[in-house]
Design an enzyme around this catalytic site. Sequence first.
Site, PDB file in Angstrom:
ATOM      1  CB  CYS A 161      14.154 -17.074  27.526  1.00 42.21           C
ATOM      2  SG  CYS A 161      14.756 -16.292  28.988  1.00 42.21           S
ATOM      3  CE1 TYR A 189       9.035 -12.097   8.194  1.00 44.09           C
ATOM      4  CE2 TYR A 189      10.335 -10.228   8.939  1.00 44.09           C
ATOM      5  CZ  TYR A 189       9.108 -10.824   8.721  1.00 44.09           C
ATOM      6  OH  TYR A 189       7.973 -10.125   9.019  1.00 44.09           O
ATOM      7  N   GLY A 244       6.542  -2.703  -1.720  1.00 37.87           N
ATOM      8  CA  GLY A 244       7.397  -3.846  -2.007  1.00 37.87           C
ATOM      9  C   GLY A 244       8.820  -3.558  -2.409  1.00 37.87           C
ATOM     10  NE  ARG A 304      12.686  -6.835   8.353  1.00 38.80           N
ATOM     11  CZ  ARG A 304      13.590  -7.269   7.521  1.00 38.80           C
ATOM     12  NH1 ARG A 304      14.867  -7.129   7.820  1.00 38.80           N
ATOM     13  NH2 ARG A 304      13.258  -7.834   6.398  1.00 38.80           N
ATOM     14  CD  GLU A 320      -1.132  -0.112  -1.102  1.00 39.95           C
ATOM     15  OE1 GLU A 320      -0.591  -1.204  -0.825  1.00 39.95           O
ATOM     16  OE2 GLU A 320      -2.341   0.002  -1.343  1.00 39.95           O
ATOM     17  N   PRO A 321       4.485   2.549  -0.519  1.00 41.09           N
ATOM     18  CG  PRO A 321       5.787   4.474  -0.807  1.00 41.09           C
ATOM     19  CD  PRO A 321       4.393   3.926  -1.014  1.00 41.09           C
ATOM     20  N   GLY A 322       6.670   1.356   2.043  1.00 43.32           N
ATOM     21  CA  GLY A 322       6.937   1.401   3.480  1.00 43.32           C
ATOM     22  C   GLY A 322       8.437   1.353   3.702  1.00 43.32           C
ATOM     23  NE  ARG A 323      11.403  -4.249   3.187  1.00 47.13           N
ATOM     24  CZ  ARG A 323      11.225  -5.224   4.089  1.00 47.13           C
ATOM     25  NH1 ARG A 323      12.099  -5.365   5.059  1.00 47.13           N
ATOM     26  NH2 ARG A 323      10.212  -6.045   3.983  1.00 47.13           N
TER      27      ARG A 323
HETATM   28  N1  LLP Z   1       0.901  -2.535   0.813  1.00 45.82           N
HETATM   29  C1  LLP Z   1       0.463  -3.699   1.331  1.00 45.82           C
HETATM   30  C2  LLP Z   1      -0.880  -4.178   1.003  1.00 45.82           C
HETATM   31  C3  LLP Z   1       1.296  -4.439   2.178  1.00 45.82           C
HETATM   32  O1  LLP Z   1       0.860  -5.599   2.685  1.00 45.82           O
HETATM   33  C4  LLP Z   1       2.602  -3.964   2.491  1.00 45.82           C
HETATM   34  C5  LLP Z   1       3.484  -4.710   3.368  1.00 45.82           C
HETATM   35  C6  LLP Z   1       3.006  -2.726   1.926  1.00 45.82           C
HETATM   36  C7  LLP Z   1       2.132  -2.056   1.085  1.00 45.82           C
HETATM   37  C8  LLP Z   1       4.347  -2.129   2.200  1.00 45.82           C
HETATM   38  O2  LLP Z   1       5.358  -2.907   1.659  1.00 45.82           O
HETATM   39  P1  LLP Z   1       6.889  -2.398   1.660  1.00 45.82           P
HETATM   40  O3  LLP Z   1       6.969  -1.219   0.726  1.00 45.82           O
HETATM   41  O4  LLP Z   1       7.229  -2.017   3.037  1.00 45.82           O
HETATM   42  O5  LLP Z   1       7.645  -3.563   1.183  1.00 45.82           O
HETATM   43  N2  LLP Z   1       7.485  -7.519   8.419  1.00 45.82           N
HETATM   44  C9  LLP Z   1       8.100  -7.800   7.139  1.00 45.82           C
HETATM   45  C10 LLP Z   1       7.445  -7.061   6.016  1.00 45.82           C
HETATM   46  C11 LLP Z   1       5.972  -7.285   5.910  1.00 45.82           C
HETATM   47  C12 LLP Z   1       5.315  -6.503   4.814  1.00 45.82           C
HETATM   48  C13 LLP Z   1       3.843  -6.557   4.908  1.00 45.82           C
HETATM   49  N3  LLP Z   1       3.168  -5.814   3.917  1.00 45.82           N
HETATM   50  C14 LLP Z   1       9.589  -7.511   7.236  1.00 45.82           C
HETATM   51  O6  LLP Z   1      10.063  -7.123   8.289  1.00 45.82           O
HETATM   52  O7  LLP Z   1      10.319  -7.735   6.281  1.00 45.82           O
END
Ligand code: LLP
Length: 432
Positions: free
Chosen positions: A354, A328, A250, A324, A284-287
């Site tokens: 389109c 959003y 998050g 995105r 659980e970092p992604g972004r």
């Molecule tokens: N853990 C869980 C259970 C999640 O559902 C997510 C993201 C993460 C970790 C990773 O979150 P982050 O660190 O990346 O914020 N498509 C959207 C974002 C969707 C996120 C879904 N869950 C966007 O482009 O902004």
Amino acid sequence: MISGGIVGSRSVTGFFHHSGHLVCDGVALQAIADREGTPLYVYSAATLRERFRALDDAFDGYPHALHYALKANSNLAIGQLLRGLGSCADANSIWEIDVARRMGFEPHQIVFTGVGKSPAELERAVPLGLKAINVESAGELARIEAIAQTLGRPARVAVRINPDIDAKSHPHISTGLKINKFGVPLDAARELFATLHGRPFLKLVAVHVHIGSQITSLDPLTGAARFVAAMATELAAAGMPLEYVDVGGGLGISYDESPVVDTREYVRAVVDAIRPTGLPIVLEPGRSIVGPAGVLLGRVIDLKPRNAVSEFAVIDAGMTELMRPALYNAFHRIEPVIASDDAPTQYEVVGPVCESSDVVGRDRLLRPLAIGDLLAIRDAGAYGAAMSSNYNRRPLPAEVLVDNGTWRVIRRRQSVDDMLALEQALAEAGTR
Ligand code: LLP
């Protein structure tokens, strides 16, 4: 100066301007695009390493594991690179688990999250012996238990609790409120925990929260960490000690250069909240790891008047490559790969798809553009390529990883044959 695509100082990493050219880890983006074509994703290995290490080091020795959220970007090479740095994985489907395994992650390094795990996914996941399956409902827990019972060995589970905390992010990516579909509400979770004593085929190893994505203020994140800490303490007192707590992902990034939560501050707040429990922390970092490490390159393919003050710049990258903005209304910086000092013009930068929502950037002031100019859409490393589609039969874009002054294609551009490989045409005769 740029020579052979590579500029002088190799010590400068990430995306920056050098003599008017946008470069990635010292390699000119123009040179990569000229060779590989557009639309094209380009990632900086140095940025990936820096961002992973910054988060990892911020724990200052406190026990933790970073489970990179594969959903943000599950390109094999990127997952392997992060695994090499000590990352574990968060997978959101059995197929992300399959991909994680091919990246080299062991089952005990994978948590399986996700609001809807099908019976077939659970049948395959439970026997793997994952670090945990993060459970989203009483029903799912019972389905896991039944499979574990057949196998004759307990399944490791974490319960995802919905803490009813407002992440103050975009409503489409906020998950922590009662009205959202995610997790088990607190009261129901307590009822569930009370049943666990008599259920030998379930081993509760953690509680989990994930309140949303692109969270840019500290309060909701700290609130979620305090919430899991309180739950862990409550469970220990009830004779159910946990192995760790999972605080989810998050952490937001700055798409527009405005200040966001600092990584060290975030980790300090999480560690301070969890320390009294003495438990290791899973994130659980992604972004926050891959977002700033990628750009999407597109070329201007058409220019036309829009209104008295602005023009349309149609580029060959749009919602099929980066969803995105359309989904959003997300803001991504857009910059010409080759800068100039000419007075800027206002552009509506749009994709070729389109749909009227296929706008990559609204009202952008850019130096005057010409057909063929290359634009970089910044901070596209997370939820960019991962969310791309074949709409309008557009091929999935190629992806390139720049590392230490050289670069390689880590996904080739999809061809029409690739796209059609799964389809079966009708036989010539009798098509009517
Ligand atoms: N853990 C869980 C259970 C999640 O559902 C997510 C993201 C993460 C970790 C990773 O979150 P982050 O660190 O990346 O914020 N498509 C959207 C974002 C969707 C996120 C879904 N869950 C966007 O482009 O902004």
